[in-house]
Scaffold this motif. Structure first.
Motif, short mmCIF file in Angstrom:
data_model
loop_
_atom_site.label_atom_id
_atom_site.label_comp_id
_atom_site.label_asym_id
_atom_site.label_seq_id
_atom_site.Cartn_x
_atom_site.Cartn_y
_atom_site.Cartn_z
N TYR A 73 61.76 -28.86 -1.94
CA TYR A 73 61.66 -28.42 -3.33
C TYR A 73 61.02 -29.52 -4.17
N TYR A 83 68.79 -24.46 -2.01
CA TYR A 83 68.10 -23.16 -1.90
C TYR A 83 68.68 -22.17 -2.91
N ASN A 87 66.72 -20.69 -6.34
CA ASN A 87 66.50 -19.25 -6.43
C ASN A 87 66.91 -18.67 -7.77
N GLU A 95 59.60 -23.83 -4.18
CA GLU A 95 59.62 -24.10 -2.74
C GLU A 95 58.31 -24.80 -2.39
N ALA A 178 64.51 -29.66 2.06
CA ALA A 178 65.36 -28.46 2.10
C ALA A 178 66.39 -28.57 3.22
N HIS A 182 66.01 -24.43 7.23
CA HIS A 182 64.70 -23.99 6.77
C HIS A 182 63.55 -24.64 7.53
#
Length: 218
Positions: A73, A83, A87, A95, A178, A182
């Motif tokens: 990020y 995450y 969002n 991202e 992240a 991921h």
């Protein structure tokens, strides 16, 4: 009724995202002096945001001269983003990927070409069906030379397409790695529906467009 609820929800979501992107804290990030990451063991680092990082990671890892790509990020005003937090659209982060590369093999300029050549350059706040400020396109510069390369290529592309290019241009500040699950997601989960229907097709479109940039198959 469901359509009205959905429309209201989308409006609320975009309002939250716009507030995060236009807040005073976010403006301070945009107006900061860039931080330059020193070359380590002959390897440089570059940072890009262009939709889901699963897709972008796979694209850059296919490029010769790129050693490793890390999902994470960047571009926001909060520390230690997750995450779930990103969002919400309230952190300002998108991202992003950290591209670790050998500048003797592939240049920053070429990595910028990969960036613009592997996305829908006119889509604002998202790529495809991934919509929201966390999926917006941002290209990060670490010095004036990189900024000039980015701005010249962005302007040339806008002229070529006769369209506004959505990518924001930010001074690089910090990259937050992240969560482990991921990393290398596309390679580790080839049968995931999103990977099969979105990530792999996007990667294949890039490969077809830039065959000369691809690593030689082992």
């Amino acid at each position: 009724m469901k359509q009205l609820v959905l429309a209201f929800s989308l409006t609320l979501m975009f309002n939250c995202h716009n507030k995060a992107q236009n807040s005073e804290k976010q403006e301070a990030i945009k107006n900061s002096s860039p931080i330059e990451v020193p070359i380590q063991n002959g390897k440089a680092r570059a940072y890009f945001a262009s939709g889901c990082f699963w897709c972008v990671e796979a694209i850059y890892e296919s490029v010769k001269g790129v050693d490793e790509v890390i999902s994470g990020y960047s571009g926001g005003h909060t520390s230690n983003p997750t995450y779930e937090a990103s969002n919400t659209g309230k952190t300002g982060h998108a991202e992003s990927v950290e591209v670790i590369y050998d500048p003797k093999i592939v240049s920053f300029e070429t990595l910028v070409d990969v960036y613009f050549g592997s996305q829908n350059v006119t889509q604002i706040n998202g790529q495809g069906n991934d919509i929201g400020s966390q999926y917006r396109s941002i290209i990060f510069y670490q010095n004036d030379t990189q900024k000039q390369i980015i701005m010249e290529k962005k302007a040339a592309l806008a002229k070529q397409l006769n369209a506004k290019i959505a990518a924001e241009v930010y001074p690089f500040q910090k990259f937050w790695k992240a969560e482990d699950y991921h990393q290398n997601y596309e390679r580790l989960h080839p049968n995931n529906p999103y990977v099969k229907n979105v990530s792999i097709p996007r990667l294949n479109r890039f490969k077809a467009k830039f065959p000369e940039l691809l690593k030689t198959a082992k």
